[in-house]
Design a protein around this motif. Structure first.
Motif, mmCIF file in Angstrom:
data_model
loop_
_atom_site.group_PDB
_atom_site.id
_atom_site.type_symbol
_atom_site.label_atom_id
_atom_site.label_comp_id
_atom_site.label_asym_id
_atom_site.label_seq_id
_atom_site.Cartn_x
_atom_site.Cartn_y
_atom_site.Cartn_z
ATOM 1 N N ILE A 110 -37.239 -16.285 5.582
ATOM 2 C CA ILE A 110 -37.049 -16.037 7.011
ATOM 3 C C ILE A 110 -37.804 -14.771 7.393
ATOM 4 N N MET A 111 -38.544 -14.851 8.488
ATOM 5 C CA MET A 111 -39.188 -13.685 9.079
ATOM 6 C C MET A 111 -38.278 -13.192 10.191
ATOM 7 N N VAL A 112 -38.024 -11.887 10.223
ATOM 8 C CA VAL A 112 -37.152 -11.298 11.237
ATOM 9 C C VAL A 112 -37.883 -10.113 11.859
ATOM 10 N N PHE A 113 -38.014 -10.131 13.196
ATOM 11 C CA PHE A 113 -38.649 -9.034 13.928
ATOM 12 C C PHE A 113 -37.596 -8.389 14.814
ATOM 13 N N VAL A 114 -37.501 -7.063 14.736
ATOM 14 C CA VAL A 114 -36.461 -6.313 15.451
ATOM 15 C C VAL A 114 -37.117 -5.250 16.308
ATOM 16 N N SER A 115 -36.608 -5.071 17.525
ATOM 17 C CA SER A 115 -37.006 -3.922 18.337
ATOM 18 C C SER A 115 -35.734 -3.237 18.814
ATOM 19 N N GLU A 123 -30.789 15.099 19.641
ATOM 20 C CA GLU A 123 -32.009 14.722 20.367
ATOM 21 C C GLU A 123 -31.636 14.113 21.710
ATOM 22 N N GLU A 124 -32.310 14.557 22.747
ATOM 23 C CA GLU A 124 -32.028 14.059 24.091
ATOM 24 C C GLU A 124 -32.530 12.633 24.294
ATOM 25 N N HIS A 125 -33.695 12.335 23.756
ATOM 26 C CA HIS A 125 -34.317 11.031 23.970
ATOM 27 C C HIS A 125 -34.217 10.168 22.710
ATOM 28 N N GLN A 126 -34.027 8.878 22.937
ATOM 29 C CA GLN A 126 -34.026 7.932 21.828
ATOM 30 C C GLN A 126 -35.476 7.596 21.461
ATOM 31 N N LEU A 127 -35.672 7.253 20.207
ATOM 32 C CA LEU A 127 -36.991 6.834 19.728
ATOM 33 C C LEU A 127 -37.037 5.310 19.677
ATOM 34 N N ARG A 128 -38.042 4.716 20.302
ATOM 35 C CA ARG A 128 -38.204 3.263 20.262
ATOM 36 C C ARG A 128 -38.850 2.882 18.931
ATOM 37 N N PHE A 129 -38.416 1.759 18.368
ATOM 38 C CA PHE A 129 -38.985 1.314 17.100
ATOM 39 C C PHE A 129 -39.121 -0.204 17.068
ATOM 40 N N SER A 130 -39.957 -0.668 16.145
ATOM 41 C CA SER A 130 -40.088 -2.089 15.804
ATOM 42 C C SER A 130 -40.036 -2.184 14.287
ATOM 43 N N GLN A 131 -39.422 -3.250 13.797
ATOM 44 C CA GLN A 131 -39.339 -3.455 12.353
ATOM 45 C C GLN A 131 -39.404 -4.944 12.062
ATOM 46 N N MET A 132 -40.144 -5.295 11.004
ATOM 47 C CA MET A 132 -40.280 -6.679 10.582
ATOM 48 C C MET A 132 -39.785 -6.796 9.152
ATOM 49 N N PHE A 133 -38.992 -7.836 8.887
ATOM 50 C CA PHE A 133 -38.498 -8.124 7.547
ATOM 51 C C PHE A 133 -38.920 -9.535 7.151
ATOM 52 N N HIS A 134 -39.320 -9.703 5.902
ATOM 53 C CA HIS A 134 -39.509 -11.031 5.326
ATOM 54 C C HIS A 134 -38.413 -11.190 4.284
ATOM 55 N N LEU A 135 -37.446 -12.053 4.583
ATOM 56 C CA LEU A 135 -36.319 -12.300 3.684
ATOM 57 C C LEU A 135 -36.637 -13.509 2.827
ATOM 58 N N VAL A 136 -36.382 -13.375 1.530
ATOM 59 C CA VAL A 136 -36.693 -14.431 0.573
ATOM 60 C C VAL A 136 -35.426 -14.757 -0.210
ATOM 61 N N PRO A 137 -35.134 -16.054 -0.416
ATOM 62 C CA PRO A 137 -33.941 -16.403 -1.194
ATOM 63 C C PRO A 137 -34.076 -15.905 -2.638
ATOM 64 N N SER A 138 -32.966 -15.421 -3.177
ATOM 65 C CA SER A 138 -32.958 -14.970 -4.567
ATOM 66 C C SER A 138 -32.363 -16.058 -5.453
ATOM 67 N N SER A 139 -32.550 -15.919 -6.742
ATOM 68 C CA SER A 139 -31.988 -16.891 -7.683
ATOM 69 C C SER A 139 -30.469 -16.816 -7.727
ATOM 70 N N GLU A 140 -29.883 -15.718 -7.223
ATOM 71 C CA GLU A 140 -28.427 -15.566 -7.205
ATOM 72 C C GLU A 140 -27.794 -16.231 -5.977
ATOM 73 N N GLY A 141 -28.605 -16.803 -5.105
ATOM 74 C CA GLY A 141 -28.067 -17.498 -3.943
ATOM 75 C C GLY A 141 -27.899 -16.633 -2.715
ATOM 76 N N SER A 142 -28.572 -15.501 -2.659
ATOM 77 C CA SER A 142 -28.550 -14.676 -1.453
ATOM 78 C C SER A 142 -30.001 -14.422 -1.045
ATOM 79 N N PHE A 143 -30.248 -13.395 -0.259
ATOM 80 C CA PHE A 143 -31.600 -13.034 0.152
ATOM 81 C C PHE A 143 -31.910 -11.627 -0.313
ATOM 82 N N PHE A 144 -33.201 -11.335 -0.457
ATOM 83 C CA PHE A 144 -33.634 -9.959 -0.595
ATOM 84 C C PHE A 144 -34.806 -9.736 0.353
ATOM 85 N N VAL A 145 -35.076 -8.475 0.658
ATOM 86 C CA VAL A 145 -36.183 -8.117 1.533
ATOM 87 C C VAL A 145 -37.446 -8.050 0.687
ATOM 88 N N GLN A 146 -38.362 -8.983 0.903
ATOM 89 C CA GLN A 146 -39.645 -8.968 0.192
ATOM 90 C C GLN A 146 -40.602 -7.996 0.869
#
Length: 155
Positions: A110-115, A123-146
């Motif tokens: 699964i590809m996940v894009f977050v803003s 800090e008075e002002h918030q910082l805007r960010f973007s982040q992308m994750f590529h989640l891959v199934p593991s052999s244990e039956g969960s996901f890890f971040v590739q």
């Protein structure tokens, strides 16, 4: 709470056979709904850990995982852990604006894009960010971040 939700959605993923997109006769809408749900659950879990227990984040990565943080690339659990735990702020709060998820070409991935915004104490002002994750199934039956790519959005 966050960990439980994340684990429940992973269990649903395995139970429904979503690791083989479309091979079980699932409709496109149902598949998209499941992918979106898994993406949201992961994002909730990841940022909860980042904001409250950052030292637990390495459990989401694997020896082959890569992180690019503001253009600086690191690979492997130890290097990623060091990068995340040595950031110049101890406390923060992520405020998520958008989450977009889609299946990746890696079977069950699964590809996940977050803003969103990052609130730092004092800090008075918030910082805007973007982040992308590529989640891959593991052999244990969960996901890890590739793959994980993080950028602050200036301008």
């Amino acid at each position: 709470m966050h960990y439980v939700l994340y684990r429940e959605l992973i269990s649903l993923y395995i139970f429904m056979g979503l690791g083989e997109w479309g091979k079980r006769g699932r409709g496109r809408e149902e598949m998209e709904e499941q992918v979106e749900g898994l993406g949201r659950a992961f994002v909730d879990h990841y940022y909860y850990l980042f904001d409250n227990d950052r030292s637990s984040l390495p459990s989401l990565y694997h020896s082959t995982s890569m992180l690019t943080f503001e253009g600086h690339k690191v690979q492997g659990v130890d290097e990623i852990s060091q990068k995340l735990n040595l950031l110049p702020f101890d406390q923060c709060q992520h405020v998520i604006s958008t989450i977009d998820s889609q299946p990746s070409s890696f079977t069950g991935g699964i590809m996940v894009f977050v803003s969103g915004s990052l609130k730092l104490p004092g800090e008075e002002h918030q910082l805007r960010f973007s982040q992308m994750f590529h989640l891959v199934p593991s052999s244990e039956g969960s996901f890890f971040v590739q793959n994980d790519i993080f950028r602050l959005n200036y301008g």
